[in-house]
Design an enzyme around this catalytic site. Structure first.
Site, PDB file in Angstrom:
ATOM      1  N   HIS A 183      65.609  43.937  42.663  1.00  0.00           N
ATOM      2  CA  HIS A 183      66.898  43.425  43.137  1.00  0.00           C
ATOM      3  C   HIS A 183      67.512  44.311  44.223  1.00  0.00           C
ATOM      4  O   HIS A 183      68.208  45.278  43.918  1.00  0.00           O
ATOM      5  CB  HIS A 183      67.888  43.319  41.961  1.00  0.00           C
ATOM      6  CG  HIS A 183      67.574  42.216  41.020  1.00  0.00           C
ATOM      7  ND1 HIS A 183      68.152  40.969  41.095  1.00  0.00           N
ATOM      8  CD2 HIS A 183      66.717  42.161  39.981  1.00  0.00           C
ATOM      9  CE1 HIS A 183      67.664  40.194  40.138  1.00  0.00           C
ATOM     10  NE2 HIS A 183      66.789  40.893  39.449  1.00  0.00           N
ATOM     11  N   CYS A 210      62.850  38.332  42.874  1.00  0.00           N
ATOM     12  CA  CYS A 210      62.624  38.183  41.431  1.00  0.00           C
ATOM     13  C   CYS A 210      61.960  36.844  41.088  1.00  0.00           C
ATOM     14  O   CYS A 210      60.806  36.632  41.426  1.00  0.00           O
ATOM     15  CB  CYS A 210      63.931  38.401  40.686  1.00  0.00           C
ATOM     16  SG  CYS A 210      63.702  38.811  38.939  1.00  0.00           S
ATOM     17  N   GLU A 227      69.974  43.591  46.016  1.00  0.00           N
ATOM     18  CA  GLU A 227      71.444  43.445  45.972  1.00  0.00           C
ATOM     19  C   GLU A 227      72.056  44.287  44.857  1.00  0.00           C
ATOM     20  O   GLU A 227      73.279  44.423  44.769  1.00  0.00           O
ATOM     21  CB  GLU A 227      71.819  41.967  45.794  1.00  0.00           C
ATOM     22  CG  GLU A 227      71.848  41.435  44.376  1.00  0.00           C
ATOM     23  CD  GLU A 227      70.483  41.291  43.737  1.00  0.00           C
ATOM     24  OE1 GLU A 227      70.419  41.044  42.517  1.00  0.00           O
ATOM     25  OE2 GLU A 227      69.461  41.430  44.445  1.00  0.00           O
TER      26      GLU A 227
END
Length: 368
Positions: A343, A258, A345
Site C-alpha cells: 500500500h 493489492c 498510500e
C-alpha cells in the site's frame, strides 16, 4: 461480561466482551501495526475477517473520525490484549469501546494475543467465533466455523454510485504535478487515501463501482486508471476480471494496488494462492528489483501472485518481499502498467512508497 474466542481447531481463549455482544463467526487474522488501529478498523480489505492486534495496548489515543479510511468499520470482530479505558489525545472524539458498540462489532479483550498469533502463524489462518455464550460442547460451533468462508465482499465494500473528486490546479508555490490529469479509480474496496493521494497531486479522480463495465470507464477518456485494494479471494471476481482484460487491452496507463494487482495478474492468465497467514501490518520490507533498494511498506493481504506462473513475455517481477520471497509487484512488458501488492498510500504508515504515485503521474504524462 465474559467473552470467548473459539478457534476451529478447538482452542478457547477467555476474556472480556467489548463492543457488541452478538455472536460472530469469521476468519481470524492478525495485524502487527503499532499504531493506526482506526485505519485498520476502517480498511475495507478486512471485510469478512476478525482482526487480532498484536500490539498489546489499543485505544490509547481514542477515535478521530477524520482518520477513517472508509465511512464505516468493516471487520466482523476485534481482538486485543488490553483496551485503554481513558484515551489521551487532543484530537480524540470518542473511545474505541463506543465506536465498536455504535457499529455493532463484537470484540474481546484480555486474552493472550501473543499466544493466539503464534497459533495462527504455526497452523495458518483459521476461522473462529467470538461469543459471550459458554459452550460445553464445541462440536456444534466448530461445525459452523468450518462451513464459513469469505465471499461476496468486493461488491459489498465498493461504492454503489460513481462520484468525482475534483483536482487542484494551483498550489501556493506553483502548479500541482497532476493538475489537469483525470484518473478513473476502480473501487474494489478502496481505502480513502488512494483517492486522497491522487487528489493531493492535483488529479481529478472519478471513483467507479467495482462492477462498472470497462466500456463506460474508457468512454470517459481517463488519463490513467487505478485498480484499488479490496477484500477476499481474487479468483472469486470472475466478472471483474473480464472487464480488467478490456482495460489491459487499452493503451491507458494503469496502476494497481493489492487486490487490483492480483486481479490484473489473473486477467493475464497468471495465478494466485493463499498465504499461510498473510501479510498485515506496517513493517514489511520489499525490495525494488530494478534499483536494489529496500522499502518498509504497509500491507494487508492474504493472497499473492504465484511467481512461478508469471509469463515473462507479459510481465516481469518488479518487487519482492524480503521476508518470504513472495511477489510484491509486476511491471507489464510493452504496456504502461505496473502493479504492487503493498500500500503506497499507507494510512497507517510508513510513507516510504508514496513515490509510486509520482511514477504513475509520469506514465500519464508520457502517454499524453
Amino acid at each position: 461480561m465474559k467473552a470467548y474466542l473459539i478457534l476451529e481447531d478447538g482452542t478457547v481463549f477467555t476474556g472480556t466482551s467489548i463492543g457488541s455482544q452478538r455472536e460472530v463467526i469469521s476468519e481470524i487474522v492478525f495485524n502487527t501495526s503499532m499504531t493506526g488501529y482506526l485505519e485498520v478498523l476502517t480498511d475495507p480489505s478486512y471485510a469478512g475477517q476478525a482482526v487480532v492486534m498484536t500490539y498489546p495496548l489499543i485505544g490509547n489515543y481514542g477515535i478521530c473520525h477524520e482518520d477513517m479510511e472508509s465511512a464505516k468499520p468493516w471487520p466482523d470482530g476485534y481482538i486485543v490484549r488490553e483496551l485503554s479505558r481513558i484515551p489521551s489525545n487532543f484530537r480524540s472524539e470518542d473511545t474505541i469501546q463506543n465506536f465498536l458498540k455504535e457499529h455493532d462489532i463484537p470484540g474481546i479483550s484480555g486474552i493472550d494475543t501473543r499466544a493466539l498469533t503464534k497459533i495462527l502463524r504455526e497452523k495458518g489462518t483459521m476461522n473462529g467465533m467470538i461469543t459471550t455464550k459458554e459452550y460445553t460442547d464445541l462440536s456444534e460451533p466448530t461445525e459452523r466455523m468450518k462451513e464459513y468462508s469469505v465471499t461476496g465482499v468486493v461488491l459489498k465494500t465498493s461504492t454503489k454510485e460513481k462520484y468525482v473528486l475534483p483536482g487542484h490546479s494551483e498550489a501556493p508555490g506553483g502548479s500541482f504535478p497532476g493538475a489537469g490529469k483525470k484518473v478513473a479509480l476502480m473501487d474494489y474496496g478502496a481505502k480513502k487515501n488512494i483517492a486522497r493521494s491522487l487528489n493531493s497531486l492535483g488529479c481529478e479522480v472519478t471513483v467507479y463501482p467495482a462492477d462498472t463495465p470497462a466500456e463506460e470507464v474508457l468512454a470517459a477518456c481517463p488519463d490513467g486508471i487505478m485498480l484499488s485494494n479490496g477484500p477476499g479471494d481474487p479468483k472469486e471476481n470472475t466478472a471483474i476480471i473480464e472487464e480488467i482484460k478490456k482495460l489491459y487491452a487499452s493503451d491507458v496507463p494503469i496502476f494497481a494496488i493489492c487486490l487490483g494487482h492480483q486481479l490484473m495478474a489473473l486477467a493475464n492468465g497468471m495465478d494466485t494462492y493463499k498465504l499461510k497467514y498473510g501479510h498485515r501490518g506496517g513493517n514489511h520490507p520489499v525490495k525494488d528489483l530494478e534499483t536494489g533498494r529496500v522499502y518498509i511498506s504497509s500491507q494487508n493481504h492474504g493472497y499473492v501472485v504465484d511467481m512461478e506462473k508469471v509469463n515473462p513475455e507479459i510481465a516481469v517481477p518488479a518487487f519482492v518481499n524480503v521476508n518470504d520471497g513472495t511477489n510484491e509487484g509486476l511491471k507489464y512488458v510493452g504496456k504502461n502498467i505496473f502493479t504492487v501488492q503493498y500500500h503506497p498510500e499507507a494510512c497507517p504508515g510508513p510513507l516510504d512508497s508514496g513515490y509510486l504515485f509520482d511514477r504513475f503521474l509520469k506514465m500519464m504524462e508520457v502517454k499524453n
